[in-house]
Design a protein around this motif. Sequence first.
Motif, short mmCIF file in Angstrom:
data_model
loop_
_atom_site.label_atom_id
_atom_site.label_comp_id
_atom_site.label_asym_id
_atom_site.label_seq_id
_atom_site.Cartn_x
_atom_site.Cartn_y
_atom_site.Cartn_z
N PHE A 70 1.01 -1.10 0.09
CA PHE A 70 0.14 0.15 0.07
C PHE A 70 0.94 1.26 -0.16
O PHE A 70 1.96 1.35 0.71
CB PHE A 70 -1.26 0.03 0.99
N THR A 71 -0.29 2.70 -0.46
CA THR A 71 1.00 3.57 -1.35
C THR A 71 -0.44 4.38 -1.11
O THR A 71 -1.29 3.99 -0.78
CB THR A 71 2.01 3.66 -2.00
N SER A 72 0.74 6.10 -1.18
CA SER A 72 -0.41 7.08 -1.03
C SER A 72 -1.09 7.39 -1.95
O SER A 72 -1.84 7.65 -2.69
CB SER A 72 0.12 8.37 -0.45
N GLY A 73 -0.28 6.43 -3.68
CA GLY A 73 -1.74 6.67 -5.00
C GLY A 73 -0.62 5.96 -5.82
O GLY A 73 0.78 5.95 -5.74
N ALA A 74 -0.58 6.45 -6.81
CA ALA A 74 0.60 6.14 -8.18
C ALA A 74 1.52 6.68 -8.49
O ALA A 74 2.25 6.40 -9.09
CB ALA A 74 -0.75 6.05 -9.46
N THR A 75 1.48 7.96 -8.35
CA THR A 75 3.26 8.43 -7.95
C THR A 75 3.80 8.19 -7.25
O THR A 75 5.12 7.95 -7.67
CB THR A 75 2.54 10.16 -7.79
N GLU A 76 2.96 7.80 -6.08
CA GLU A 76 4.54 7.93 -4.64
C GLU A 76 4.52 5.85 -5.87
O GLU A 76 5.66 5.01 -5.83
CB GLU A 76 3.46 6.99 -3.99
N SER A 77 3.87 4.99 -5.79
CA SER A 77 3.84 4.05 -6.57
C SER A 77 5.04 3.88 -7.81
O SER A 77 6.17 3.15 -7.29
CB SER A 77 2.86 3.23 -7.25
N ASP A 78 5.15 4.17 -9.04
CA ASP A 78 5.63 4.93 -9.83
C ASP A 78 7.00 5.35 -9.00
O ASP A 78 8.24 5.08 -9.89
CB ASP A 78 5.48 6.47 -10.59
N ASN A 79 7.78 5.92 -7.98
CA ASN A 79 8.36 6.72 -7.73
C ASN A 79 9.12 5.04 -7.11
O ASN A 79 10.53 5.26 -6.70
CB ASN A 79 8.17 7.36 -6.69
N LEU A 80 8.01 4.46 -5.97
CA LEU A 80 8.90 3.41 -5.25
C LEU A 80 9.70 2.33 -6.99
O LEU A 80 10.72 1.97 -6.58
CB LEU A 80 7.62 2.61 -4.42
N ALA A 81 8.83 1.97 -7.39
CA ALA A 81 9.02 1.65 -8.41
C ALA A 81 10.49 1.42 -9.54
O ALA A 81 11.69 0.66 -9.28
CB ALA A 81 8.45 1.01 -9.86
N LEU A 82 10.50 2.89 -9.47
CA LEU A 82 11.31 3.62 -10.64
C LEU A 82 13.20 3.79 -9.80
O LEU A 82 13.96 2.98 -10.23
CB LEU A 82 11.13 4.63 -11.32
#
Length: 389
Positions: A70-82
């Motif tokens: 779980f994250t705060s949204g897709a922006t955070e998920s994109d940051n975490l992945a990359l």
Amino acid sequence: MPPKPVYLDNNATTALDPRVFEVMTPFFMEQYGNAASTTHIYGWEAKEAVEEAREKIAGLINATPKEIIFTSGATESDNLALKGVFEQHAGKGNHIITCTTEHKAVLDTCQHLEKSGGEITYLPVMPSGLIDLSLLEKAIRPSTILIAIMYANNETGVIQPVHEISAIAHRHKLLFFCDATQAVGKIPVDVQKDGIDLMAFTSHKIYGPKGSGALYIRRKPATVSLTAQMDGGGHERGFRSGTLNVPGIVGLGAACDLSAQQMSSDSTRIKQLRDKLETALLQLPGSYLNGCADKRIPNVTNICFDDIDGQGMMLALSKHIAISSGSACTSVTQEPSFVLKAMGLSDDRARSSFRFSLGRFTTAEEIDFAIEKVSSTVKQFRDISSLHS
Ligand SMILES: *Cc1c(COP(=O)(O)O)cnc(C)c1O
């Protein structure tokens, strides 16, 4: 107050489904426990609700619950992945392949990585909005660690050949990260069939609350390793520390559950309305569809009205319908859409293009109203421009 304009900007955000709200409500006032508290019922209740949501979310994309972070949204998920893959795999290489029409959350993160020694290839797209798979394969280097290509574009709805992309990635032993924010909940997304290793998505584009998203991280056959971007307590298997947003997570779970139940009926109904709108608007002289017509999510159409004052028309329409040019994240600046420009549109054509995105609560009456308003406004603007010329 005059009635609000008809909402046709569902790719920017959706209304909360009242059924989602209902499921979330107890977790604000009554079941307010911290899901990490293990010593009392407040914590147990919260933890149980979170794990139930995790199962529903995993079910929607054919993942296992442990693969959902779980994250705060897709922006955070994109940051975490990359950033997470870049840091974790620094010993193997520093090269990432992405595409010019990605969401800013991916592009800006890639730019950040370039400043930290990353090398990024930004693949061009064809006029259809699709990437060229042969260019993707040619871009792979010995130092490549990741391919980051989105599932469906937020501005045009165009769906990339995800299955083929993952096959190329895996043939070269690379990881495949997919921002599937506009696809999850709207069309069937299956991380196994699609061969996705990491996948970002968010709640507020599928009738859930804002500030709640997830990153899928593959565990089988091998666990994808990445470096956490938020330290402090080791929540979410160490990938993302911080007290869990229990109401938000419960809301995402309920939103995914509803999507799983209604996806096929919703998408059939929404596609009919979208096609009706699109057909009517494409009958206006000088109008064109941006992006390929067939490989698209069902709720969006992006139309160019050639030789029209785009900003003036947007202003005139904004009293009646809520739409966008470009995406919500970039339209604060008056720049023409970089996505449409990457597809080969001129600045002028990009400026006179509009995104109409429908949703679960869009009605047939609203579409009739939108057709009427857009048609009359286009005619009015064409009369003005013919007076000038
Ligand atoms: C909306 C969107 C995002 C950002 O999601 P947030 O949850 O608002 O951070 C990222 N990628 C795509 C494709 C989107 O449409």
